[in-house]
Motif scaffolding. Structure first.
Motif, PDB file in Angstrom:
ATOM      1  N   LEU A  95       0.811  -1.220   0.000  1.00  0.00           N
ATOM      2  CA  LEU A  95       0.000   0.000   0.000  1.00  0.00           C
ATOM      3  C   LEU A  95       0.841   1.266   0.000  1.00  0.00           C
ATOM      4  CD1 LEU A  95      -2.694  -1.059   2.641  1.00  0.00           C
ATOM      5  CD2 LEU A  95      -2.929  -1.044   0.142  1.00  0.00           C
ATOM      6  N   THR A  96       2.110   1.155   0.394  1.00  0.00           N
ATOM      7  CA  THR A  96       2.946   2.350   0.485  1.00  0.00           C
ATOM      8  C   THR A  96       4.102   2.301  -0.516  1.00  0.00           C
ATOM      9  OG1 THR A  96       4.188   1.306   2.291  1.00  0.00           O
ATOM     10  CG2 THR A  96       2.364   2.779   2.895  1.00  0.00           C
ATOM     11  N   LEU A  97       5.055   1.414  -0.279  1.00  0.00           N
ATOM     12  CA  LEU A  97       6.250   1.300  -1.119  1.00  0.00           C
ATOM     13  C   LEU A  97       6.487  -0.159  -1.485  1.00  0.00           C
ATOM     14  CD1 LEU A  97       8.652   3.578   0.981  1.00  0.00           C
ATOM     15  CD2 LEU A  97       7.409   4.239  -1.098  1.00  0.00           C
ATOM     16  N   ASP A  98       7.149  -0.395  -2.591  1.00  0.00           N
ATOM     17  CA  ASP A  98       7.515  -1.755  -2.976  1.00  0.00           C
ATOM     18  C   ASP A  98       8.357  -2.389  -1.868  1.00  0.00           C
ATOM     19  OD1 ASP A  98       6.234  -1.463  -5.375  1.00  0.00           O
ATOM     20  OD2 ASP A  98       8.048  -1.014  -6.531  1.00  0.00           O
ATOM     21  N   GLY A  99       8.065  -3.649  -1.604  1.00  0.00           N
ATOM     22  CA  GLY A  99       8.811  -4.378  -0.592  1.00  0.00           C
ATOM     23  C   GLY A  99       8.202  -4.313   0.797  1.00  0.00           C
ATOM     24  N   PHE A 100       7.153  -3.496   0.982  1.00  0.00           N
ATOM     25  CA  PHE A 100       6.468  -3.384   2.265  1.00  0.00           C
ATOM     26  C   PHE A 100       5.087  -4.033   2.126  1.00  0.00           C
ATOM     27  CE2 PHE A 100       9.646  -0.124   2.387  1.00  0.00           C
ATOM     28  CZ  PHE A 100       9.994   0.034   3.722  1.00  0.00           C
ATOM     29  N   THR A 101       4.820  -5.077   2.913  1.00  0.00           N
ATOM     30  CA  THR A 101       3.555  -5.798   2.855  1.00  0.00           C
ATOM     31  C   THR A 101       2.627  -5.312   3.958  1.00  0.00           C
ATOM     32  OG1 THR A 101       4.621  -7.772   1.949  1.00  0.00           O
ATOM     33  CG2 THR A 101       2.448  -8.059   2.954  1.00  0.00           C
ATOM     34  N   HIS A 102       1.495  -4.767   3.567  1.00  0.00           N
ATOM     35  CA  HIS A 102       0.497  -4.271   4.508  1.00  0.00           C
ATOM     36  C   HIS A 102      -0.766  -5.117   4.406  1.00  0.00           C
ATOM     37  CE1 HIS A 102       2.748  -0.436   4.976  1.00  0.00           C
ATOM     38  NE2 HIS A 102       2.996  -0.581   3.681  1.00  0.00           N
ATOM     39  N   ASP A 103      -1.354  -5.442   5.536  1.00  0.00           N
ATOM     40  CA  ASP A 103      -2.674  -6.070   5.532  1.00  0.00           C
ATOM     41  C   ASP A 103      -3.717  -4.975   5.378  1.00  0.00           C
ATOM     42  OD1 ASP A 103      -1.747  -8.674   5.870  1.00  0.00           O
ATOM     43  OD2 ASP A 103      -1.631  -8.426   8.040  1.00  0.00           O
ATOM     44  N   VAL A 104      -4.591  -5.138   4.395  1.00  0.00           N
ATOM     45  CA  VAL A 104      -5.566  -4.093   4.098  1.00  0.00           C
ATOM     46  C   VAL A 104      -6.580  -3.956   5.227  1.00  0.00           C
ATOM     47  CG1 VAL A 104      -7.271  -3.306   2.414  1.00  0.00           C
ATOM     48  CG2 VAL A 104      -5.217  -4.493   1.640  1.00  0.00           C
ATOM     49  N   CYS A 105      -6.887  -5.039   5.894  1.00  0.00           N
ATOM     50  CA  CYS A 105      -7.844  -4.970   7.008  1.00  0.00           C
ATOM     51  C   CYS A 105      -7.312  -5.775   8.190  1.00  0.00           C
ATOM     52  CB  CYS A 105      -9.226  -5.454   6.570  1.00  0.00           C
ATOM     53  SG  CYS A 105     -10.534  -5.128   7.783  1.00  0.00           S
ATOM     54  N   ALA A 106      -7.671  -7.043   8.305  1.00  0.00           N
ATOM     55  CA  ALA A 106      -7.337  -7.830   9.496  1.00  0.00           C
ATOM     56  C   ALA A 106      -5.877  -8.283   9.484  1.00  0.00           C
ATOM     57  CB  ALA A 106      -8.255  -9.045   9.587  1.00  0.00           C
ATOM     58  N   THR A 107      -5.228  -8.220  10.648  1.00  0.00           N
ATOM     59  CA  THR A 107      -3.846  -8.683  10.791  1.00  0.00           C
ATOM     60  C   THR A 107      -3.713  -9.659  11.947  1.00  0.00           C
ATOM     61  OG1 THR A 107      -2.913  -6.628   9.897  1.00  0.00           O
ATOM     62  CG2 THR A 107      -1.457  -7.977  11.239  1.00  0.00           C
ATOM     63  N   VAL A 108      -4.163  -9.258  13.123  1.00  0.00           N
ATOM     64  CA  VAL A 108      -4.012 -10.065  14.335  1.00  0.00           C
ATOM     65  C   VAL A 108      -5.231 -10.979  14.449  1.00  0.00           C
ATOM     66  CG1 VAL A 108      -3.693  -9.986  16.828  1.00  0.00           C
ATOM     67  CG2 VAL A 108      -2.680  -8.209  15.382  1.00  0.00           C
ATOM     68  N   LEU A 109      -5.004 -12.301  14.485  1.00  0.00           N
ATOM     69  CA  LEU A 109      -6.089 -13.253  14.234  1.00  0.00           C
ATOM     70  C   LEU A 109      -6.228 -14.322  15.326  1.00  0.00           C
ATOM     71  CD1 LEU A 109      -5.313 -13.788  10.422  1.00  0.00           C
ATOM     72  CD2 LEU A 109      -6.901 -12.144  11.446  1.00  0.00           C
ATOM     73  N   PRO A 110      -6.462 -13.937  16.568  1.00  0.00           N
ATOM     74  CA  PRO A 110      -6.617 -14.964  17.605  1.00  0.00           C
ATOM     75  C   PRO A 110      -7.841 -15.851  17.405  1.00  0.00           C
ATOM     76  CG  PRO A 110      -7.225 -12.799  18.459  1.00  0.00           C
ATOM     77  CD  PRO A 110      -6.576 -12.579  17.124  1.00  0.00           C
ATOM     78  N   LEU A 111      -8.935 -15.280  16.885  1.00  0.00           N
ATOM     79  CA  LEU A 111     -10.142 -16.084  16.715  1.00  0.00           C
ATOM     80  C   LEU A 111      -9.969 -17.171  15.665  1.00  0.00           C
ATOM     81  CD1 LEU A 111     -12.828 -13.281  17.054  1.00  0.00           C
ATOM     82  CD2 LEU A 111     -12.637 -15.300  18.518  1.00  0.00           C
ATOM     83  N   ALA A 112      -9.104 -16.926  14.682  1.00  0.00           N
ATOM     84  CA  ALA A 112      -8.840 -17.960  13.679  1.00  0.00           C
ATOM     85  C   ALA A 112      -8.058 -19.123  14.280  1.00  0.00           C
ATOM     86  CB  ALA A 112      -8.075 -17.371  12.498  1.00  0.00           C
TER      87      ALA A 112
END
Length: 480
Positions: free
Chosen positions: A50-67
């Motif tokens: 979403l910002t620069l090449d080489g940086f991976t951003h989660d568009v919404c959910a990231t922290v997933l304890p319920l999964a």
């Protein structure tokens, strides 16, 4: 639509609930077609530069304890690499060290600096954690016979209370109250409202029981694993397929709609009986979020270095401050100092950024659909506890509620919870029924976060809808 013939079931929408619904039907032997309007599968489980090449951003959910905890995911053979931070969450406070939420209950309780609060933590959050899978299953299956009835009753004595009442009743110190308030504020509900105490207790318990992990490489990899499982079972998945009307969906015995009520009304139109349509129109969407993603030249310079070891950071100060900010949002106003939920994925998964660099995201709650730019307010809260943070910003991407809804139409007005998650819609989601996933249309079921048990990456809406379809006789395996 290409390849649409010969399916027993069709699932519209590939958020976590749609994906789990599709896999659950396929595990039962049905041939399933999954349709997704976007170019990528996953809904809230998508990642991008979403910002620069080489940086991976989660568009919404990231922290997933319920999964990690839910029955829908628990026994699936998914090839997913989970990464755990050393500290699950941190709550910085002005003028003192941060309160830390650890996997270990005792270590967390000791950090509260009060024997009374430590005992209260064990009796509330700790007791919920010790309830095990049976209690979690009972909480995520609110309309089923509880697996752990006694533990559920004990949970309810605390959980039904507003977070403000619960914290002021059982905790005497600022540290415990603040830590609990930050977890309860994930609910996006006024903390003076009933059941917000339950949200805080469940999230704290999950930290102790399963941790608050991220998926190594990005949340999109969990979506990809679910799509892979579906295909391995003989199903098919097609992206770029927009369903504007029910007639766009191939004929099948079962149709699962991973859609919120406003979209269901649009897709099903006048096929829905008037009474049911009115119930869907009365469904209330909750607050939206304003989200920022940053590419950083290094780790966030927190005043308390321990915060740098936490995957999740709650920025809001005291219980009183957090409750006041959330009350403002609930009243349709912007708080001067919003509660900010931040996630630093590189703490657990350094692969998200080039060596030495970091990604960070944060959001605050805003009134539904609010167009206000909250960039300065969010960054001020980060700077409050990490002076010099702005000097590390290489690039930022801002997403207001309208942008979030463009990314995912289920996020109506920026509402990432699929609808207001207060008490009324906890029991009426989207209507008061023992079978809320069923619609009056034969074979058509709802499975989004607008159905029980509500928001979160647990997949249980899809799981319940699929199992209801299988039990109701609409699902028939095609012979040959």
């Amino acid at each position: 639509m290409a390849g649409a013939d010969g399916f027993d079931a069709v699932v519209v929408g590939s958020g976590p609930n749609g994906l789990i619904g599709a896999v659950t039907l396929a595990e039962a032997g049905l041939r399933v077609l999954l349709l997704e309007a976007a170019a990528e599968f996953g809904g809230g489980l998508r990642s991008a530069a979403l910002t620069l090449d080489g940086f991976t951003h989660d568009v919404c959910a990231t922290v997933l304890p319920l999964a990690r905890a839910s029955a829908a995911f628990r026994n699936l053979p998914l090839r997913v690499d989970w990464a755990f931070p050393r500290v699950q969450a941190a709550h910085p406070l002005d003028g003192q060290d941060a309160v830390l939420l650890h996997r270990d209950i005792g270590e967390t309780a000791a950090g509260l600096r009060s024997a009374v609060d430590a005992a209260a933590w064990r009796a509330s959050v700790g007791a919920t954690a010790s309830g095990g899978p049976g209690l979690v299953d009972s909480l995520l299956s609110p309309l089923s016979v509880p697996r752990a009835p006694l533990r559920l009753a004990r949970f309810a004595t605390f959980g039904v209370l507003p977070a403000t009442v619960l914290t002021r009743t059982i905790f005497g110190g600022e540290r415990a109250r603040a830590l609990f308030a930050g977890m309860a504020a994930h609910s996006m509900v006024d903390l003076r409202a009933p059941i917000t105490g339950g949200y805080g207790m469940l999230l704290g318990a999950l930290a102790h029981r399963v941790g608050w992990p991220v998926v190594r490489g990005g949340s999109h990899r969990l979506a990809a694993a679910l799509v892979g499982r579906l295909v391995s079972l003989g199903g098919a998945a097609e992206s770029g397929q927009t369903v504007r009307d029910l007639s766009d969906v191939p004929r099948a015995g079962v149709i699962l709609l991973d859609l919120t009520p406003s979209q269901v009304l649009a897709v099903c139109g006048d096929r829905l009986p008037g009474g049911y349509a009115r119930q869907l129109r009365r469904f209330r969407y909750g607050p939206g979020v304003f989200k920022l993603d940053w590419a950083l030249s290094g780790p966030v310079p927190w005043k308390d270095p321990a915060v740098a070891t936490a995957g999740t950071v709650h920025l809001g100060g005291t219980l009183a401050e957090i409750a006041a900010g959330e009350a403002e949002v609930a009243a349709g106003r912007l708080p001067a100092r919003p509660f900010v939920l931040a996630v630093q994925p590189c703490v657990a998964d350094p692969s998200r950024a080039p060596a030495g660099r970091h990604v960070l995201w944060a959001y605050c709650h805003v009134p539904n659909g609010c167009p206000a730019d909250m960039t300065a307010a969010i960054e001020d809260q980060v700077e409050r506890f990490a002076p010099g943070f702005r000097d590390l910003i290489l690039a930022r991407a801002a997403h207001d509620p309208a942008a979030l809804q463009r990314h995912d139409p289920n996020l109506v007005g920026g509402d990432i919870a699929g609808g207001d998650a207060g008490f009324v819609q906890f029991v009426r989601r989207p209507r008061l029924s023992l079978r809320p996933w069923a619609t009056p249309l034969r074979g058509v079921y709802l499975c989004s976060a607008s159905t029980p048990p509500g928001p979160g990456v647990h997949g249980m809406g899809g799981y319940h809808a699929a199992r209801l379809a299988l039990a109701g006789g609409d699902a028939r395996v095609r012979s040959g």
